[in-house]
Design an enzyme around this catalytic site. Structure first.
Site, PDB file in Angstrom:
ATOM      1  N   GLY A  39      64.727  86.309 -44.363  1.00 48.27           N
ATOM      2  CA  GLY A  39      64.460  85.715 -45.657  1.00 48.27           C
ATOM      3  C   GLY A  39      63.012  85.825 -46.079  1.00 48.27           C
ATOM      4  O   GLY A  39      62.712  85.961 -47.275  1.00 48.27           O
ATOM      5  N   LYS A 140      47.607  80.996 -27.753  1.00 54.36           N
ATOM      6  CA  LYS A 140      46.997  81.339 -26.467  1.00 54.36           C
ATOM      7  C   LYS A 140      45.916  82.397 -26.649  1.00 54.36           C
ATOM      8  O   LYS A 140      44.862  82.343 -25.999  1.00 54.36           O
ATOM      9  CB  LYS A 140      48.073  81.840 -25.505  1.00 54.36           C
ATOM     10  CG  LYS A 140      47.519  82.324 -24.169  1.00 54.36           C
ATOM     11  CD  LYS A 140      48.625  82.753 -23.225  1.00 54.36           C
ATOM     12  CE  LYS A 140      48.027  83.252 -21.902  1.00 54.36           C
ATOM     13  NZ  LYS A 140      49.083  83.613 -20.916  1.00 54.36           N
ATOM     14  N   ARG A 213      38.877  51.327 -40.564  1.00 51.40           N
ATOM     15  CA  ARG A 213      37.449  51.002 -40.670  1.00 51.40           C
ATOM     16  C   ARG A 213      36.863  50.692 -39.292  1.00 51.40           C
ATOM     17  O   ARG A 213      35.755  51.075 -38.980  1.00 51.40           O
ATOM     18  CB  ARG A 213      37.249  49.805 -41.604  1.00 51.40           C
ATOM     19  CG  ARG A 213      37.640  50.086 -43.056  1.00 51.40           C
ATOM     20  CD  ARG A 213      37.063  49.030 -43.996  1.00 51.40           C
ATOM     21  NE  ARG A 213      37.493  47.678 -43.676  1.00 51.40           N
ATOM     22  CZ  ARG A 213      38.613  47.118 -44.126  1.00 51.40           C
ATOM     23  NH1 ARG A 213      39.446  47.822 -44.876  1.00 51.40           N
ATOM     24  NH2 ARG A 213      38.910  45.874 -43.813  1.00 51.40           N
ATOM     25  N   HIS A 270      46.714  35.404 -37.504  1.00 53.24           N
ATOM     26  CA  HIS A 270      46.577  35.898 -36.129  1.00 53.24           C
ATOM     27  C   HIS A 270      47.939  36.041 -35.445  1.00 53.24           C
ATOM     28  O   HIS A 270      48.152  35.600 -34.313  1.00 53.24           O
ATOM     29  CB  HIS A 270      45.652  35.002 -35.310  1.00 53.24           C
ATOM     30  CG  HIS A 270      44.247  34.975 -35.840  1.00 53.24           C
ATOM     31  ND1 HIS A 270      43.470  36.110 -35.928  1.00 53.24           N
ATOM     32  CD2 HIS A 270      43.488  33.962 -36.324  1.00 53.24           C
ATOM     33  CE1 HIS A 270      42.280  35.792 -36.446  1.00 53.24           C
ATOM     34  NE2 HIS A 270      42.277  34.506 -36.703  1.00 53.24           N
ATOM     35  N   ASN A 409      52.707  30.205 -24.317  1.00 52.68           N
ATOM     36  CA  ASN A 409      53.772  29.229 -24.401  1.00 52.68           C
ATOM     37  C   ASN A 409      53.773  28.617 -25.796  1.00 52.68           C
ATOM     38  O   ASN A 409      52.717  28.339 -26.349  1.00 52.68           O
ATOM     39  CB  ASN A 409      53.580  28.116 -23.369  1.00 52.68           C
ATOM     40  CG  ASN A 409      53.855  28.570 -21.964  1.00 52.68           C
ATOM     41  OD1 ASN A 409      54.767  29.353 -21.721  1.00 52.68           O
ATOM     42  ND2 ASN A 409      53.062  28.063 -21.029  1.00 52.68           N
ATOM     43  N   ARG A 504      65.891  33.297 -23.249  1.00 50.52           N
ATOM     44  CA  ARG A 504      64.467  32.990 -23.337  1.00 50.52           C
ATOM     45  C   ARG A 504      63.806  33.943 -24.339  1.00 50.52           C
ATOM     46  O   ARG A 504      64.170  35.100 -24.425  1.00 50.52           O
ATOM     47  CB  ARG A 504      63.837  33.171 -21.950  1.00 50.52           C
ATOM     48  CG  ARG A 504      62.386  32.724 -21.876  1.00 50.52           C
ATOM     49  CD  ARG A 504      61.827  32.967 -20.482  1.00 50.52           C
ATOM     50  NE  ARG A 504      61.577  34.381 -20.245  1.00 50.52           N
ATOM     51  CZ  ARG A 504      61.181  34.882 -19.084  1.00 50.52           C
ATOM     52  NH1 ARG A 504      61.037  34.095 -18.030  1.00 50.52           N
ATOM     53  NH2 ARG A 504      60.953  36.179 -18.957  1.00 50.52           N
TER      54      ARG A 504
END
Length: 508
Positions: A39, A140, A213, A270, A409, A504
């Site tokens: 192609g 290469k 930044r 945070h 925790n 948990r």
């Protein structure tokens, strides 16, 4: 030392021909001999530019349905020969191998084919063999051969070629070789990950890193590797920082727990939620989320699970915040929020997040499955004589969702689908609870009838006792301590309800 090399011949075999025409015309203008296949050959001919078919060089036609076109010593010899090596020069003459100074390749779109949901047979056919071999060979031999390894580098090469008046420098060739080995390694990684089922292997290749930044602090370099534009449309504001991105990540994961709920608004600082509420309207949700901790909300990241309208925007506008995220905004709301030019406004798209989490650890990396368990009614086991009311169950599940996305925790206190307070990142669960209680009281929340969620079990009954004295009436926790009975007994003796989830949700 002059390292510039002129280009006398080129092999072009590409899938994506976008941007190829000016290169072909520039080569032709400089009398470069062009070799090509399939192609690409037809494309060049249609431009009215002479092209030599590779099969005329190799004396072999394209065979096996196009699987083998360029894999021949006369092609790879032309690419790999060392022009300052006498033996190579002699063999080039002996076997009548044409010199190839430039190779332009664009590989079959393997990753796009996989993403399209194509059949395995179609995907296999999009594993490029000849193209990848051409890329590696030319890269290469970058000292003598130029490699253009993908459509993304067409413009870069044309710029080099034009500025150097038909030549390239060694530095330019080495840069293109580096890009070529990236293309090669990225391509092979994608193929490996398609086939691989062994989770003890981990390979990743992420391109186009964005320089930030700085990192977490100004003295640290920072980079983001990912497709930010796939996840968000940015409507306003400055560039996002490293810390912005971490907070945005936390916000997106948290609000995902409330995706199909009534209007829910969260405020994070945070990486932890300092306010979140679910209400009949987004404005009410924002107002009550802000009430959770209006002090911490300053400079925070805001996120909604639904559209932000003008009424909500008017409430938000008086708050200094870094980022606002929602799946949609009314136009008048956006115009108002743009009033603060640095405020970042993001439209969140419905994009799947990675199923695995990766982080550096020691001299390696840790990988884990994402915590995809969201506690619901079916997970709850009532372990006390007193069962929680329907309203308490709703609040327990609300608190559990927040707890899952808060640093361990952690203890979360909630009432009426509103975060009252949380204790985050404490070394003791008792300290986390006391922090949450003190914080709730500082903002005048009445904890009578509130609920408590814990990310892990209680090894002693001290937490439920402290919660009871604060007015909390229902508790959700995973259970699993050898001393679960102590906490359960205290609840039974003091008219508290407690449920276990069996799951948990540590978050470090």
């Amino acid at each position: 030392m002059n390292t510039a090399k002129s280009i006398q011949s080129a092999l072009i075999s590409v899938f994506d021909k976008t941007g190829l025409e000016p290169i072909v015309k520039a080569l032709h203008q400089n009398s470069v001999t062009i070799y090509s296949t399939g192609g690409t050959e037809a494309f060049i001919k249609d431009l009215g530019i002479p092209v030599v078919a590779v099969e005329d060089v190799t004396s072999y036609p394209s065979i096996l349905g196009g699987r083998v076109k360029t894999l021949h010593p006369k092609v790879f010899g032309g690419i790999l020969n060392r022009q300052d090596n006498p033996s190579d020069v002699q063999q080039m003459e002996e076997y009548n191998i044409p010199q190839i100074d430039l190779v332009i390749v664009d590989l079959y779109p393997f990753e796009k084919t996989v993403a399209s949901g194509a059949s395995e047979a179609d995907i296999i056919e999009k594993i490029d063999i000849g193209g990848i071999s051409l890329i590696r060979a030319a890269a290469k031999n970058f000292k003598d051969t130029v490699i253009v390894p993908s459509v993304e580098e067409y413009a870069l090469f044309l710029d080099f070629y034009t500025n150097e008046k038909g030549a390239t420098t060694l530095e330019q060739r080495k840069l293109l070789a580096t890009k070529a080995f990236h293309v090669s390694s990225n391509y092979d990684t994608a193929i490996f990950n398609y086939f691989n089922t062994d989770e003890t292997y981990y390979k990743a290749s992420v391109a186009n890193g964005q320089t930030l930044r700085y990192g977490e602090n100004p003295h640290q370099k920072g980079f983001f590797f990912g497709d930010f534009d796939e996840m968000f449309t940015k409507l306003n504001g400055k560039e996002l920082s490293y810390n912005n991105l971490l907070d945005v990540d936390a916000a997106v994961n948290l609000i995902g727990e409330f995706k199909n709920d009534l209007p829910t608004f969260a405020i994070l600082k945070h990486n932890n939620a300092c306010g979140i509420a679910t209400r009949p309207s987004m404005k009410e949700a924002y107002v009550d989320a802000l009430a959770g901790d209006p002090t911490s909300a300053f400079g925070g990241v805001l996120i909604a699970n639904g559209n932000i309208d003008l009424a909500t925007a008017e409430e938000i506008h008086s708050l200094f915040c870094e980022v606002i995220i929602a799946p949609s905004f009314d136009e008048d709301a956006v115009e108002l929020l743009k009033g603060k030019k640095n405020r970042i406004i993001l439209v969140l798209h419905n994009v799947a997040l990675p199923e695995k989490q990766v982080r550096t650890c020691l001299n390696g990396i840790l990988i884990q499955e994402k915590d995809n368990v969201t506690d619901n009614k079916e997970h709850l086991t009532v372990v006390t004589k007193l069962a929680p009311t329907e309203a308490e169950i709703n609040d327990l599940l609300f608190a559990s969702k927040i707890c899952k996305h808060t640093k361990s925790n952690t203890i979360v206190l909630a009432k009426n689908a509103q975060l009252y307070a949380s204790g985050t990142g404490q070394t003791s669960r008792v300290d986390a609870l006391r922090q949450a209680i003190d914080k709730a009281k500082s903002f005048n929340f009445d904890l009578k009838g509130a609920v408590m969620a814990s990310d892990a079990f209680f090894p002693f009954p001290d937490c439920v006792e402290i919660a009871d004295h604060a007015g909390i009436t229902a508790v959700i926790q995973p259970g699993g301590s050898i001393k679960d009975e102590l906490s359960t007994n205290y609840c039974n003796e003091n008219n508290m309800a407690m449920v276990f989830t069996g799951t948990r949700h540590f978050k470090h």
